[in-house]
Design a protein around this motif. Sequence first.
Motif, PDB file in Angstrom:
ATOM      1  N   ASN A  13       0.831  -1.205   0.000  1.00 31.27           N
ATOM      2  CA  ASN A  13       0.000   0.000   0.000  1.00 31.27           C
ATOM      3  C   ASN A  13       0.863   1.252   0.000  1.00 31.27           C
ATOM      4  O   ASN A  13       0.626   2.183  -0.773  1.00 31.27           O
ATOM      5  N   SER A  14       1.914   1.246   0.853  1.00 40.44           N
ATOM      6  CA  SER A  14       2.729   2.467   0.959  1.00 40.44           C
ATOM      7  C   SER A  14       3.562   2.690  -0.293  1.00 40.44           C
ATOM      8  O   SER A  14       3.932   3.808  -0.603  1.00 40.44           O
ATOM      9  N   SER A  15       3.846   1.613  -1.031  1.00 41.96           N
ATOM     10  CA  SER A  15       4.640   1.797  -2.256  1.00 41.96           C
ATOM     11  C   SER A  15       3.763   1.718  -3.509  1.00 41.96           C
ATOM     12  O   SER A  15       4.279   1.611  -4.615  1.00 41.96           O
ATOM     13  N   ARG A  16       2.435   1.745  -3.307  1.00 37.66           N
ATOM     14  CA  ARG A  16       1.449   1.782  -4.402  1.00 37.66           C
ATOM     15  C   ARG A  16       1.633   0.631  -5.394  1.00 37.66           C
ATOM     16  O   ARG A  16       1.628   0.808  -6.610  1.00 37.66           O
ATOM     17  N   VAL A  17       1.815  -0.565  -4.813  1.00 40.30           N
ATOM     18  CA  VAL A  17       1.901  -1.771  -5.646  1.00 40.30           C
ATOM     19  C   VAL A  17       0.579  -2.524  -5.532  1.00 40.30           C
ATOM     20  O   VAL A  17       0.093  -2.767  -4.420  1.00 40.30           O
ATOM     21  N   PHE A  18      -0.003  -2.885  -6.675  1.00 40.82           N
ATOM     22  CA  PHE A  18      -1.269  -3.623  -6.689  1.00 40.82           C
ATOM     23  C   PHE A  18      -0.956  -5.082  -6.355  1.00 40.82           C
ATOM     24  O   PHE A  18      -0.300  -5.778  -7.125  1.00 40.82           O
ATOM     25  N   SER A  19      -1.404  -5.533  -5.186  1.00 40.67           N
ATOM     26  CA  SER A  19      -1.013  -6.862  -4.710  1.00 40.67           C
ATOM     27  C   SER A  19      -2.255  -7.714  -4.450  1.00 40.67           C
ATOM     28  O   SER A  19      -2.565  -8.084  -3.312  1.00 40.67           O
ATOM     29  N   ALA A  20      -2.954  -8.064  -5.523  1.00 42.00           N
ATOM     30  CA  ALA A  20      -4.233  -8.771  -5.394  1.00 42.00           C
ATOM     31  C   ALA A  20      -4.069 -10.147  -4.759  1.00 42.00           C
ATOM     32  O   ALA A  20      -4.822 -10.527  -3.855  1.00 42.00           O
ATOM     33  N   MET A  21      -3.076 -10.909  -5.215  1.00 42.05           N
ATOM     34  CA  MET A  21      -2.872 -12.271  -4.693  1.00 42.05           C
ATOM     35  C   MET A  21      -2.459 -12.224  -3.226  1.00 42.05           C
ATOM     36  O   MET A  21      -2.923 -13.020  -2.399  1.00 42.05           O
ATOM     37  N   GLY A  22      -1.545 -11.295  -2.908  1.00 42.09           N
ATOM     38  CA  GLY A  22      -1.088 -11.169  -1.521  1.00 42.09           C
ATOM     39  C   GLY A  22      -2.231 -10.794  -0.604  1.00 42.09           C
ATOM     40  O   GLY A  22      -2.385 -11.345   0.492  1.00 42.09           O
ATOM     41  N   ASN A  23      -3.074  -9.865  -1.066  1.00 44.12           N
ATOM     42  CA  ASN A  23      -4.209  -9.437  -0.237  1.00 44.12           C
ATOM     43  C   ASN A  23      -5.187 -10.580  -0.008  1.00 44.12           C
ATOM     44  O   ASN A  23      -5.693 -10.765   1.098  1.00 44.12           O
ATOM     45  N   LEU A  24      -5.420 -11.384  -1.049  1.00 43.40           N
ATOM     46  CA  LEU A  24      -6.355 -12.502  -0.913  1.00 43.40           C
ATOM     47  C   LEU A  24      -5.777 -13.566   0.041  1.00 43.40           C
ATOM     48  O   LEU A  24      -6.470 -14.062   0.933  1.00 43.40           O
ATOM     49  N   ALA A  25      -4.497 -13.886  -0.157  1.00 43.81           N
ATOM     50  CA  ALA A  25      -3.859 -14.885   0.726  1.00 43.81           C
ATOM     51  C   ALA A  25      -3.862 -14.382   2.167  1.00 43.81           C
ATOM     52  O   ALA A  25      -4.035 -15.159   3.115  1.00 43.81           O
ATOM     53  N   CYS A  26      -3.688 -13.086   2.341  1.00 46.54           N
ATOM     54  CA  CYS A  26      -3.724 -12.492   3.683  1.00 46.54           C
ATOM     55  C   CYS A  26      -5.102 -12.743   4.317  1.00 46.54           C
ATOM     56  O   CYS A  26      -5.198 -13.138   5.486  1.00 46.54           O
ATOM     57  N   GLU A  27      -6.162 -12.554   3.537  1.00 48.34           N
ATOM     58  CA  GLU A  27      -7.526 -12.805   4.053  1.00 48.34           C
ATOM     59  C   GLU A  27      -7.698 -14.279   4.414  1.00 48.34           C
ATOM     60  O   GLU A  27      -8.334 -14.621   5.409  1.00 48.34           O
ATOM     61  N   LEU A  28      -7.138 -15.171   3.589  1.00 48.03           N
ATOM     62  CA  LEU A  28      -7.257 -16.615   3.860  1.00 48.03           C
ATOM     63  C   LEU A  28      -6.573 -16.970   5.181  1.00 48.03           C
ATOM     64  O   LEU A  28      -7.120 -17.715   6.000  1.00 48.03           O
ATOM     65  N   PHE A  29      -5.376 -16.420   5.416  1.00 44.32           N
ATOM     66  CA  PHE A  29      -4.677 -16.720   6.677  1.00 44.32           C
ATOM     67  C   PHE A  29      -5.400 -16.087   7.869  1.00 44.32           C
ATOM     68  O   PHE A  29      -5.437 -16.672   8.955  1.00 44.32           O
ATOM     69  N   ALA A  30      -6.020 -14.918   7.650  1.00 48.09           N
ATOM     70  CA  ALA A  30      -6.789 -14.295   8.742  1.00 48.09           C
ATOM     71  C   ALA A  30      -7.969 -15.186   9.115  1.00 48.09           C
ATOM     72  O   ALA A  30      -8.250 -15.424  10.301  1.00 48.09           O
ATOM     73  N   LEU A  31      -8.654 -15.712   8.096  1.00 47.41           N
ATOM     74  CA  LEU A  31      -9.802 -16.596   8.351  1.00 47.41           C
ATOM     75  C   LEU A  31      -9.338 -17.873   9.059  1.00 47.41           C
ATOM     76  O   LEU A  31      -9.963 -18.327  10.031  1.00 47.41           O
ATOM     77  N   HIS A  32      -8.250 -18.436   8.576  1.00 47.49           N
ATOM     78  CA  HIS A  32      -7.705 -19.670   9.158  1.00 47.49           C
ATOM     79  C   HIS A  32      -7.353 -19.459  10.640  1.00 47.49           C
ATOM     80  O   HIS A  32      -7.667 -20.292  11.489  1.00 47.49           O
ATOM     81  N   CYS A  33      -6.731 -18.335  10.942  1.00 50.79           N
ATOM     82  CA  CYS A  33      -6.373 -18.043  12.345  1.00 50.79           C
ATOM     83  C   CYS A  33      -7.639 -17.873  13.188  1.00 50.79           C
ATOM     84  O   CYS A  33      -7.721 -18.387  14.309  1.00 50.79           O
ATOM     85  N   SER A  34      -8.623 -17.182  12.623  1.00 47.71           N
ATOM     86  CA  SER A  34      -9.847 -16.966  13.414  1.00 47.71           C
ATOM     87  C   SER A  34     -10.647 -18.256  13.556  1.00 47.71           C
ATOM     88  O   SER A  34     -11.509 -18.370  14.421  1.00 47.71           O
ATOM     89  N   ASN A  35     -10.355 -19.265  12.733  1.00 45.39           N
ATOM     90  CA  ASN A  35     -10.989 -20.581  12.872  1.00 45.39           C
ATOM     91  C   ASN A  35     -10.321 -21.413  13.977  1.00 45.39           C
ATOM     92  O   ASN A  35     -10.642 -22.590  14.141  1.00 45.39           O
ATOM     93  N   GLY A  36      -9.352 -20.842  14.675  1.00 47.34           N
ATOM     94  CA  GLY A  36      -8.731 -21.551  15.809  1.00 47.34           C
ATOM     95  C   GLY A  36      -7.396 -22.194  15.503  1.00 47.34           C
ATOM     96  O   GLY A  36      -6.898 -23.007  16.286  1.00 47.34           O
TER      97      GLY A  36
END
Length: 310
Positions: A256-279
């Motif tokens: 975000n700070s370097s204005r790079v479009f990181s669609a895959m990274g953002n999606l994988a980040c959401e997947l790991f957030a969901l996985h962590c919140s699943n316990g």
Amino acid sequence: MKTVAFIGLGNMGIPMTRNLVEAGFEVIGYDLSAAALETAVGHGVKRAVSAAEAAAAADVVISMLPTGEHVRNAYLGPSGLIETSRPGTLLMDSSTISSTVTVELAAAARAAGRRMIDAPVSGGTPRARSGTLTFMVGGDASDVDDAQPLLEAMGQRIFHVGVSGAGHTTKLCNNVLSGICMAGTAEALALGVANGLDPAILSEVMRNSSGSNYALERYHPFPGLMDGVPSANNFAGGFRSDFQLKDMRLAKELANSSRVFSAMGNLACELFALHCSNGHAAEDYSSIIKLAMDLDQYFAGHPVSGGESK
Ligand code: NAD
């Protein structure tokens, strides 16, 4: 012989200190956890009662701590490593943190007459144990040269990637990619298994095809297909999923700070957030396979003979 203070004796710090001791370095260790310190003492690390005591006795200080906040507090806090180490000491942070913190710490170290490099690692616990980590080092060339014998005792490939902070930036680029690859590998395996394929045969084919990657070759997420990796040990003892999430979030901030479009990274980040919140936050990051498939259901239908299954 150089005396090394090692702060943070967790999943990575334990095998890294074992390799330093075996290479002949005197290592003085400190961890907030008495159990972790005890394990390190068991393989020849000298016990310090505080990080400050360890730093005051050392030529080199290495930190291997969870987050940027831990690292910042350890170096700059009261009785911090910058203040308590001797003038001229080489400070080396091997944790995975934001390069913003590294640059701040390196400047504070320089102002206090200490030297600092960032030297994060890749390879996880298997390569930490075998002393074959990859180091990505940022800092002055002369300081990196001084650290070389230590780096070689713990690692196989040492890359000097640029000035202070460049090591941590390199590490974040690597980890966003490894998170994407692990999540993608898990999905491909789940897809094959759901359609009747044997995961061992599928893995062997993908390893020898264009889908090959580190997860398939050295860090397999499917239980029972590879020895010595966290999936063979109930996903314990490796790289915690919440640490992977931490790194994905740091990479997202950087994008975000370097204005790079990181669609895959953002999606994988959401997947790991969901996985962590699943316990599954404390489980190794390869357990992300549980998001793609129900392992309990699979192993109920495919009992494993003779020991560990998942
Ligand atoms: P860990 O949680 O297993 O170990 C961290 C240790 O630091 C713990 O034992 C904790 O008690 C100790 N600690 C925390 N604050 C402290 C303090 N102020 N003083 C002394 N000890 C303190 O974590 P880990 O898996 O060893 O990872 C450490 C770092 O390395 C993280 O930044 C992680 O992202 C990075 N990393 C981990 C792996 C891996 O596979 N585990 C791979 C590459 C990089």
